[in-house]
Design a protein around this motif. Sequence first.
Motif, short mmCIF file in Angstrom:
data_model
loop_
_atom_site.label_atom_id
_atom_site.label_comp_id
_atom_site.label_asym_id
_atom_site.label_seq_id
_atom_site.Cartn_x
_atom_site.Cartn_y
_atom_site.Cartn_z
N LEU A 668 0.91 -1.12 -0.13
CA LEU A 668 0.16 0.54 0.00
C LEU A 668 1.08 1.70 0.37
N PHE A 669 0.90 2.34 -1.08
CA PHE A 669 2.09 3.60 -0.89
C PHE A 669 0.31 4.44 -0.99
N THR A 670 1.16 5.15 0.23
CA THR A 670 0.01 6.22 0.69
C THR A 670 0.36 7.16 0.83
N GLY A 671 1.21 7.75 0.06
CA GLY A 671 1.84 9.21 -0.12
C GLY A 671 2.48 10.05 1.55
N GLY A 686 -12.80 0.04 3.85
CA GLY A 686 -12.46 -1.08 5.68
C GLY A 686 -11.23 -2.00 5.18
N HIS A 687 -11.58 -3.50 5.03
CA HIS A 687 -10.33 -4.24 5.47
C HIS A 687 -10.15 -4.97 3.30
N GLU A 688 -10.62 -3.97 2.78
CA GLU A 688 -9.74 -4.03 1.53
C GLU A 688 -8.63 -3.48 1.76
N LEU A 689 -8.26 -2.58 2.62
CA LEU A 689 -7.09 -2.04 2.66
C LEU A 689 -5.87 -3.12 3.15
N ARG A 690 -6.04 -4.34 3.37
CA ARG A 690 -5.11 -4.96 3.95
C ARG A 690 -3.59 -5.39 2.56
N SER A 691 -3.02 -4.96 3.58
CA SER A 691 -1.83 -5.41 2.60
C SER A 691 -1.06 -5.75 3.81
N ASP A 692 0.05 -6.56 2.94
CA ASP A 692 1.36 -7.41 3.66
C ASP A 692 2.51 -5.96 4.30
N ILE A 693 2.69 -4.98 3.26
CA ILE A 693 3.88 -3.80 3.30
C ILE A 693 3.02 -2.11 3.20
N LEU A 694 3.52 -1.54 4.32
CA LEU A 694 2.73 -0.45 4.43
C LEU A 694 4.55 0.51 4.64
N ILE A 695 3.77 1.49 2.88
CA ILE A 695 5.01 2.34 2.33
C ILE A 695 4.08 3.71 3.31
N ALA A 696 5.25 3.76 4.35
CA ALA A 696 4.52 4.36 5.91
C ALA A 696 3.56 5.63 5.61
N ALA A 714 -3.46 -3.33 8.60
CA ALA A 714 -2.56 -4.67 9.23
C ALA A 714 -1.34 -5.42 8.63
N PRO A 715 -0.29 -4.14 8.13
CA PRO A 715 0.71 -5.17 7.79
C PRO A 715 1.78 -5.72 8.73
N ARG A 716 2.53 -6.47 7.82
CA ARG A 716 3.48 -6.80 8.91
C ARG A 716 4.75 -5.96 8.82
N MET A 717 4.24 -5.29 7.69
CA MET A 717 6.14 -4.35 7.20
C MET A 717 5.76 -3.11 7.45
N VAL A 718 6.20 -1.99 7.75
CA VAL A 718 6.41 -0.88 7.19
C VAL A 718 7.67 -0.12 7.25
N ILE A 719 8.15 0.43 6.49
CA ILE A 719 9.09 1.23 5.23
C ILE A 719 8.32 2.56 5.38
N ILE A 720 9.41 3.38 6.47
CA ILE A 720 9.70 4.89 5.78
C ILE A 720 10.94 5.34 5.13
N TYR A 739 3.79 1.55 16.09
CA TYR A 739 3.91 0.27 15.45
C TYR A 739 4.85 -1.06 16.10
N TRP A 740 5.23 -0.58 17.26
CA TRP A 740 5.94 -1.29 18.49
C TRP A 740 4.76 -2.14 18.82
N GLN A 741 3.44 -1.50 19.21
CA GLN A 741 2.29 -2.22 19.80
C GLN A 741 1.66 -3.03 19.25
N GLN A 742 1.61 -2.63 17.86
CA GLN A 742 0.74 -4.07 16.54
C GLN A 742 1.90 -4.99 16.60
N ASP A 743 3.21 -4.70 16.75
CA ASP A 743 3.76 -6.10 16.27
C ASP A 743 4.25 -5.89 15.26
N ILE A 744 4.16 -4.63 14.13
CA ILE A 744 5.03 -4.50 13.14
C ILE A 744 6.20 -3.72 13.06
N THR A 745 6.58 -4.96 11.55
CA THR A 745 8.22 -4.58 12.14
C THR A 745 8.51 -3.32 11.07
#
Length: 772
Positions: A668-671, A686-696, A714-720, A739-745
């Motif tokens: 998910l690219f969010t600008g 809604g939950h159609e936004l579910r993605s494995d990787i989120l560009i912060a 619900a990303p598994r990974m966030v890239i800042i 991020y830490w609270q939701q166990d996101i790398t």
Amino acid sequence: MRVFICGCFLLWLLAWSQLQWWQWWGLCAGLLLILAYKASLRNHQQILMLLLGIFLMALVAYLMALKHGQKQLPWYLHKQPLLVSGCYEILHKNQFPLQLHLYQPRVMSQLTSESVTKVWQQHSLGSGYLKLSIYDADLIKALKNRTKGALVAMVKVKKPRNYLNPDGFDYVRWAQSQGQLASGYIKNELTTWNACHKPGFNWLNRGQQGFLQALEDIPHKGMGVHLWAALTAGYTGGLESKDWQVLHRTGTTHLLVISGLHIGLVAGLFMGISRGLLRLFKQPQNHALAIWIAWAVALSYALFSGWGLPAQRAMIMLSAVMLVNRLGLAWTIWQRLLLAWSVTLLLQPNSLYSPGFWYSYLAVANLALVWRGHTFKAWYMWVWQLILSQLALLAILAPGIGFSTGGLSLVGPLINLLLIPLFGLFIVPMLLMASLLLFCLGPHQSVMCYMAIAMDGLWQWLQWLASWPYAMLNVGHWPMAVWILWIVLGILFLLCRCYWYAALGLLGVIFLQPIKASQQITVFDVGQGLSVWLQAAEYNFIYDLGDRPSNSFNLLQAVVLPALYQAGVASLDRVYIGHWDRDHSGGLPALVSPYENITVGQWWLPRERHKELEQYIPANAHIKRCQTTSWQTIGDIRLRHLSLQQATLAGNNASCVLQVELQGKRILFTGDIEKIAERKLVALHGHELRSDILIAPHHGSRSSSSSLFLYTVAPRMVIISAGYQNRFGHPHQDVLARYWQQDITWYNTALHGQIRLSFSPAGELLVRHAYY
């Protein structure tokens, strides 16, 4: 011929094989040992001694360069307000912010604070310079009228630091080789300036400044005046980034650097004049005196042109060639070159890392090989020998240029075949004579305008050649093996004088350009900005174009395009600009430049218009506006667009959101969206936004990455993507805590550098970053 055929077959067989670095070094060492053994069998002791001397000098220069590279700004002065003094020189008078170099900088500290007298102690920062920017309008106006002098100012500086991208420009090494200790800006208090005293050279500095001022006063304005200043005084401040691209694409950058061509021409010209005058007055020993006069005039010209590193190398080489005979040493050309090479490394140890250093000596060695033992009377034989010399230069210099720059100019050999004699015999002598007339007659004479117009015509011709689609060949993706074998074969062909075989056989490598298709996502380290490259087989997408800190520097050219060229990418299927902020769209003017070897299939732009930036896009470009779409399939990529402007949002919150699916993973690219846009996205999709990787969102700012949005995606990974020690404090500690609270790398380009996501054959996600 057998060597040629076997070499080409070996090139074809091994050039694209995946050998380890130590295997290639072993291959090269074996070839060198074989050559040394053959030389020893023939009792070529001079060759062995020459190789041994070169090795020892290179080792000494390497150790000196390492020691010199440790001279940097101490960490305790990093980003601290300092009162410094030194001699300054303005770089570009017509740019904002105004930039200058402060040479021999000294930090001033106050020892006593009595009201009557104040005692200051000065500590030298080293033998280099500080690169300083000025933003105050009054100070800019005052300094523009005095481009050189002494300066005392309050500054804040920082150490050089690279953007952490494997294929990006090595700014730290370049800064060390140039002697740059740090960069920063001048604060608006305690600023004074006056004349900078350099005993013995003030008259040259005054003469250069008077000459440049006279050039500016010529009624005709244009690039011709800037070329005139560069070719005669070594002043390139009038050239912009796009101008250097023209020179690079046409292979003529070396012509605008005061080097051996210019200094050798001045020496030869004054040697001829001196010998003629001495014969006229019947003076004995006229040949020896003419050599000394020519050498002194060449030295004065090198000092007048700024005494740059190429000029210094040229003077050292000229001294070795001209003066050795005067000292009674009957040395060969190779012994003189080795002497000049050794002295250059002793005086300039960082030249070991400079491509120009190697190019200059290899070029002279090539010419010595080509012209050795030839005496021609017919003019066409001279022309033929010039053609052979260009082929020889192609055989040796092209691998170094292609490896270091990632591109080879296809029109460069032909242009240089024409321009090198033209510059040496006509253009540079005419400019030197016109410069003397400029001092005598003034800048308003018509002959000065004619000369500037003629140089304008030459520049327009170079621009036309540089705009050819195939003027530059991208070779950044060629493996190291190609360059190593090219150099080895080039040396063999030169020694055998098989110039045509060298040119035809080695240019055949152009057709061996396999491009490996891969599926990966690269988040570049572009500082406080964003640029992401999505690569899926033959399809290439770019999301955002990074920042443009100044008119002469943008992160797209410094970081993104080198990576594309390194992968052999010549076209982009889609380019997305999330929104029009400079840190996301700054590379747009560079991408559409006619001097870049890359094409764009589709432009996806924000729904909000931006006339100033959109004018750069060609009129016939295929442009689409961001709008909400259903899932689309392009090759192995599935994607959809989410437009927030259609949901009545604007600015950062109207960034074009892109959701991509690749190898079963969603990104998910969010600008630069913030919490209000995040809530709108959750409400609409809604939950159609579910993605494995989120560009912060918004570089990890405090106003983004809300708990609701993170829970929904619900990303598994966030890239800042954030700048190192940026002034906005991105990413915010509250965001990292969520991020830490939701166990996101999470990964941060400011800490980890460039981040590359790829997939294993089993479809597993692999993460690699530039900093380990």
